[in-house]
Design an enzyme around this catalytic site. Sequence first.
Site, mmCIF file in Angstrom:
data_model
loop_
_atom_site.group_PDB
_atom_site.id
_atom_site.type_symbol
_atom_site.label_atom_id
_atom_site.label_comp_id
_atom_site.label_asym_id
_atom_site.label_seq_id
_atom_site.Cartn_x
_atom_site.Cartn_y
_atom_site.Cartn_z
ATOM 1 N N ASP A 1 -13.390 -3.030 -1.709
ATOM 2 C CA ASP A 1 -13.401 -2.691 -0.142
ATOM 3 C C ASP A 1 -14.579 -2.425 0.286
ATOM 4 O O ASP A 1 -15.882 -2.475 -0.037
ATOM 5 C CB ASP A 1 -13.183 -1.366 -0.139
ATOM 6 N N ASP B 1 0.875 -1.280 0.096
ATOM 7 C CA ASP B 1 0.361 0.341 -0.374
ATOM 8 C C ASP B 1 0.830 1.013 -0.120
ATOM 9 O O ASP B 1 0.977 1.673 1.317
ATOM 10 C CB ASP B 1 -1.151 0.418 1.146
#
Length: 268
Positions: free
Chosen positions: A130, A11
Amino acid sequence: MLTKRIIPCLDVDKGRVVKGTSFVDIHDAGDPVELAKIYNDQNADEITFLDITASSEDREITLDVVEQVAKNIFIPLTVGGGVRTSEDVRHLLESGADKVSVNSAAVLKHELLEELVDDYGSQCIVIAVDAIRVPEVRVVNSSDEELALEENSIWEVVIQGGRLRTGLDVVKWISKAVKLGAGEILLTSMDRDGQKTGYDLELLRAVSRSVNVPLIASGGAGCLEHFREAVSEGGADALLAASLFHYGTFSIGQVKDYLSRNDIPIRL
């Protein structure tokens, strides 16, 4: 049974790997190129690179960092974050990505996903989703009636790095994305992200039973048993983790050895 893949996730924000909990409380976790080299040497099956603020900041992904990572590894690289057009995908592939992950833009404009599949093929396009559990008291506000939350909905799609709730049902949206041609699903539980309490097995089961493309489990790994559960009980085809690898809790080899000893097929 096909071998299950172990995928460390980078990330990235402003050129650095970061890690948080449920998408907040972000901390620096290292240099993406150096971490990618380590995972390459540890025989990771793939690496996923996500520019986590590209969509929310309405900017392009950091191509120079992608290029540096790609030059230093010899395993497949999936890249996502801020992908809005077919040209964005082309730039990422030219920078060394093998697959491209699309999230927010496809939710806001479903036809984009179909366009990307037409241009580059299903095998190249990963739909990243998500998911967050729907609160008991909720207000459903969605312009897409076909995919909107219902009374029995359990998970809602969130976009822009978890900043925006969409009113869309996760299982419905993933089923639609696969019909549009997405070749793989990267499914992250926002509730479990960074918590180290285990993958959301109920979520994984619901999705794995509804589609027939590979499913990558993300969010919640805290011990070796969690990886096994995601496959045996959740139906995952690949297992993504970040902080466990970044901070040296486990190596890729330790996870693979554990799964192999538990009769889960792994590329050793």
